[in-house]
Design an enzyme around this catalytic site. Sequence first.
Site, PDB file in Angstrom:
ATOM      1  N   CYS A   2       0.866  -1.184   0.000  1.00  0.00           N
ATOM      2  CA  CYS A   2       0.000   0.000   0.000  1.00  0.00           C
ATOM      3  C   CYS A   2       0.897   1.227   0.000  1.00  0.00           C
ATOM      4  CB  CYS A   2      -0.873   0.013   1.259  1.00  0.00           C
ATOM      5  SG  CYS A   2      -1.852  -1.460   1.478  1.00  0.00           S
ATOM      6  N   ARG A  26       1.338   1.493  -5.962  1.00  0.00           N
ATOM      7  CA  ARG A  26       1.527   0.552  -4.856  1.00  0.00           C
ATOM      8  C   ARG A  26       0.205  -0.103  -4.448  1.00  0.00           C
ATOM      9  NH1 ARG A  26       6.346   1.527  -2.169  1.00  0.00           N
ATOM     10  NH2 ARG A  26       5.508   0.579  -0.305  1.00  0.00           N
ATOM     11  N   TRP A  72      -3.827  -1.763  -1.350  1.00  0.00           N
ATOM     12  CA  TRP A  72      -3.921  -3.023  -2.096  1.00  0.00           C
ATOM     13  C   TRP A  72      -4.320  -4.048  -1.062  1.00  0.00           C
ATOM     14  CZ3 TRP A  72      -0.695  -7.629  -2.745  1.00  0.00           C
ATOM     15  CH2 TRP A  72      -1.093  -8.411  -3.835  1.00  0.00           C
ATOM     16  N   ASN A  98       1.055   0.377   6.217  1.00  0.00           N
ATOM     17  CA  ASN A  98       1.480  -0.490   5.113  1.00  0.00           C
ATOM     18  C   ASN A  98       2.252  -1.652   5.721  1.00  0.00           C
ATOM     19  OD1 ASN A  98       2.236  -1.628   2.650  1.00  0.00           O
ATOM     20  ND2 ASN A  98       4.138  -0.452   2.603  1.00  0.00           N
ATOM     21  N   GLY A  99       1.850  -2.884   5.381  1.00  0.00           N
ATOM     22  CA  GLY A  99       2.548  -4.073   5.894  1.00  0.00           C
ATOM     23  C   GLY A  99       1.523  -5.074   6.410  1.00  0.00           C
ATOM     24  N   GLU A 471       8.477 -14.199 -19.952  1.00  0.00           N
ATOM     25  CA  GLU A 471       8.208 -12.786 -19.636  1.00  0.00           C
ATOM     26  C   GLU A 471       7.125 -12.230 -20.549  1.00  0.00           C
ATOM     27  OE1 GLU A 471       8.683 -11.093 -17.197  1.00  0.00           O
ATOM     28  OE2 GLU A 471       8.297  -9.026 -17.860  1.00  0.00           O
ATOM     29  N   LYS A 475       3.616 -10.670 -19.125  1.00  0.00           N
ATOM     30  CA  LYS A 475       3.195  -9.314 -19.486  1.00  0.00           C
ATOM     31  C   LYS A 475       1.787  -9.324 -20.057  1.00  0.00           C
ATOM     32  CE  LYS A 475       5.892  -7.772 -18.271  1.00  0.00           C
ATOM     33  NZ  LYS A 475       5.930  -7.640 -16.815  1.00  0.00           N
ATOM     34  N   GLU A 478      -1.018 -10.352 -17.400  1.00  0.00           N
ATOM     35  CA  GLU A 478      -1.233  -9.492 -16.214  1.00  0.00           C
ATOM     36  C   GLU A 478      -1.904  -8.170 -16.577  1.00  0.00           C
ATOM     37  OE1 GLU A 478       2.319  -8.489 -14.152  1.00  0.00           O
ATOM     38  OE2 GLU A 478       3.372  -7.821 -15.921  1.00  0.00           O
ATOM     39  N   HIS A 494       4.628 -32.867 -25.595  1.00  0.00           N
ATOM     40  CA  HIS A 494       4.428 -33.805 -24.478  1.00  0.00           C
ATOM     41  C   HIS A 494       3.145 -33.497 -23.710  1.00  0.00           C
ATOM     42  CE1 HIS A 494       8.344 -35.524 -25.254  1.00  0.00           C
ATOM     43  NE2 HIS A 494       8.814 -34.300 -25.350  1.00  0.00           N
ATOM     44  N   LYS A 588       2.560  -3.445  -7.560  1.00  0.00           N
ATOM     45  CA  LYS A 588       3.891  -3.159  -8.118  1.00  0.00           C
ATOM     46  C   LYS A 588       4.949  -3.970  -7.376  1.00  0.00           C
ATOM     47  CE  LYS A 588       6.722  -1.228 -10.857  1.00  0.00           C
ATOM     48  NZ  LYS A 588       6.755  -1.801 -12.219  1.00  0.00           N
TER      49      LYS A 588
HETATM   50  C1  AGP Z   1       5.848  -7.265 -12.899  1.00  0.00           C
HETATM   51  O1  AGP Z   1       5.230  -7.071 -14.195  1.00  0.00           O
HETATM   52  C2  AGP Z   1       4.929  -7.912 -11.976  1.00  0.00           C
HETATM   53  N1  AGP Z   1       3.877  -6.952 -11.715  1.00  0.00           N
HETATM   54  C3  AGP Z   1       5.462  -8.533 -10.723  1.00  0.00           C
HETATM   55  O2  AGP Z   1       5.524  -9.888 -11.031  1.00  0.00           O
HETATM   56  C4  AGP Z   1       6.854  -8.120 -10.206  1.00  0.00           C
HETATM   57  O3  AGP Z   1       7.828  -8.412 -11.164  1.00  0.00           O
HETATM   58  C5  AGP Z   1       7.164  -8.944  -8.956  1.00  0.00           C
HETATM   59  O4  AGP Z   1       6.167  -8.662  -8.009  1.00  0.00           O
HETATM   60  C6  AGP Z   1       8.539  -8.617  -8.363  1.00  0.00           C
HETATM   61  O5  AGP Z   1       8.592  -7.278  -8.004  1.00  0.00           O
HETATM   62  P1  AGP Z   1      10.053  -6.678  -7.624  1.00  0.00           P
HETATM   63  O6  AGP Z   1      10.884  -6.748  -8.848  1.00  0.00           O
HETATM   64  O7  AGP Z   1       9.795  -5.272  -7.167  1.00  0.00           O
HETATM   65  O8  AGP Z   1      10.603  -7.541  -6.533  1.00  0.00           O
END
Ligand code: AGP
Length: 593
Positions: A2, A26, A72, A98-99, A471, A475, A478, A494, A588
Site C-alpha cells: 500500500c 503501490r 492493495w 502499510n505491511g 516474460e 506481461k 497481467e 508432451h 507493483k
Molecule cells: C511485474 O510485471 C509484476 N507486476 C510482478 O511480477 C513483479 O515483477 C514482482 O512482483 C517482483 O517485483 P520486484 O521486482 O519489485 O521484486
Amino acid sequence: MCGIFGMIGSGAVDKTLSALKRLEYRGYDSAGIAVKNGGCINIYKQAGMVGQLRKSVPADIVGESVIGHTRWATHGEVSQANAHPFISQHKQFAVVHNGIIENHLSLKYRLQSCGAEFTSQTDSEVVAHLLEANFSGDTLAAVTSTAKQLEGSFAVVVTTAHNGNLYAIKRKSPLVVGVSGNEVYFCSDIRCLSQYAVKVAQMPDDTVAVSAPSGSVAFYDFDGNPVSVKFFTVDAAEDFADFDGDYMLKEILEIPEKIRQAKKGYFADGGLNLTAKVVHRIKRIYLIGCGTAYNSGLEAAALAREMLNIDVLPVIASEFIYDRYPVDNTTLAFLISQSGETADTIRAAERVAETGGFTYAVTNTSTSTLRYACNKFKNICADGEFAVASTKAYNCQLITLTLLLADIAYLKGSIDENVHNKIIDSVDSLSAAIESTLADSYQIARLADEIKDSSAVFFLGRTRDYPTAAEGSLKLKEISYIHSEAYPAGELKHGTLALMEKGVTVVAIATDSALIDKMSSSIAEVVTRGARVICVSPYGFSNATVVKIPVVNRFMFGALSVVPLQLLAYYVAKRLNRNVDKPRNLAKSVTVE
Ligand code: AGP
C-alpha cells in the site's frame, strides 16, 4: 503493498491527495485521508481510486496535518469500511498502515474484551485501538509501547486529536521522512517526496518518529531512547511529471536510454565490486526473484551457461525460502527486485545470509529494504517505474546481471578478454537495435488487433528464448487478462498440443540460428492444429507472421526480443480497454509473503 503519506504544513489536503495519486502504483483498490483540525479528526475514505476520493473531499477542508492511504487489499475485502485511515473508538488516534500485523487477531480479541469496537476486517485497525488503550497522557509513550506490541511488518503514520504532532512507526515496510522549512512529510516512496521535501531520511527499522508543527523531527527506538538519523538532500530523483499518457508505453519507449544508463551506472560505482579472492571461492550462483524479476534471472542463467563452468541456478524466491536449496560459503546469491521491497525476495536474502552465503541485491532504487539486507548492491538505473507491469526494469535487470556474470566469468577465466569486451561493447549496439524495433511498433499494434480475442496465447522458445517467452506471457496475462502460458518449445508435444485449436494464438521466439529447424517444426505442429503463429526472430518462417528484429550479440538477444512482446501486451490490453498502468489484482511490489 500500500502507499502511505502524512504531512504537517500548508495545503496539506491537496498535497496529500496528490501524493496518494503518485503512490497508486503501490495499490489502488481504495483510498482515504484523515484531516486534523483543532481538536478533531475528520475521515474521508472509500473504495475506488484516489481520483474518486478527491471528488468526495469538501473543497474548503483545511487541515493542520493530514495522513492518507491508497490500498492493495491483503486482509479484508475491498470496501469503504476496510479502507484506511482507521480511527480509535474515542477519536483520539487515526492511523494509516502499510505491511502486515501478524499478531493482529490476538491483539484484537484482547482489545475487544476491554470494550473496543472494531469497524473493519483488516489487521491495520488494531493499531488505532491499541494506541488509545496505551494512552494515558504521554503520546510518545503510547506510540512506543504500541510499537513493541506489534509483530510483523509495519510502516504506520499516526495523527492525534489532542496535539498537532504526527507520529510514525517503522519496521520492515519502507517509510521515508522529508522536511522543508516548517513542513514535515512521511511517505512510502522517496520519489513521491521529491516535489515537496528539501531533505529526506530513510527511517531505520524499529524506530519511532515524532514531528511537530515547528518542522522538527525526532527519532526514538521502541524503548523511547533517542536515535540519530541522517538526512540527505533529495537528489533530482525522477519526479512524477503529471504524465497524461500510459506510463507503461512511456517506460517501454525509454528502454534504449535506460539500458545505456544501466551500463553507465554499472561502471560508475565500480562494476562487480567483488575481490578476485571472493570470486574464486564461488562455486554456486543463485539468481533469485519473483515475477518479472525472476524471469530476468531465468534469462541471465541461460546466458551464464555460455560463460561459466559452475552452477548458475534461477530460483523463485517463495520457493527458495521453504525448499532445501544448498547454501554455504561458496554460494553467491543475486537477489533481483525492482522495488527492493518484495517480501519473498527479502526473506530469501535473509535465508542465504543465515546459512553462510554471500548476498548481492540487484534493484532499481538505492534505498530499499533489500539493499540493506544484502552484502552488496547494484542499482539497475532504470529510474522510476510506475506502471505496475514491469518493462524497462526487466531489460535493465538483464543487462546488469549479464555484466555482473561476465565479470565473474572473466575473473574466473572461463571467458577470455576478447569475449568479455565484446559483451560489454555490445550493450551500445543493443540500444540501437531496440530503437529500430520500437520504430516498427505500428506492426505490433496491428497484430494486437488480430489476436485480442484469442481464447488463449501460448509463448514458445528454446534455451535462452524460453525465459523471454515466460516474460512475454506474464506481461500479456497481467494486463490483458487473456489466459497465457509459456513453454519450452520442445515440451509442447508432451501434452500441451492437446490445447491447440482454432482461436489459439502462439507467439514463438527464435533468435538462435542453430535452432531454426527445431523452431520450424514446433511452429508446424501448432499450425496444423489450427493455431495462428506470430514469430519474433531475425530470420524468416513461412507459416508464421514474423516480427523481424535485428541480429545482435547472442548475449543481448534476451533484452531485445522481449520488446515486441512488451509492446504486444500493451496494445492488446489497450484494445481491450484495460487499465494498463493499474491492472486488476496486481501490485507493483508484493510486500507480504
Ligand atoms: C511485474 O510485471 C509484476 N507486476 C510482478 O511480477 C513483479 O515483477 C514482482 O512482483 C517482483 O517485483 P520486484 O521486482 O519489485 O521484486
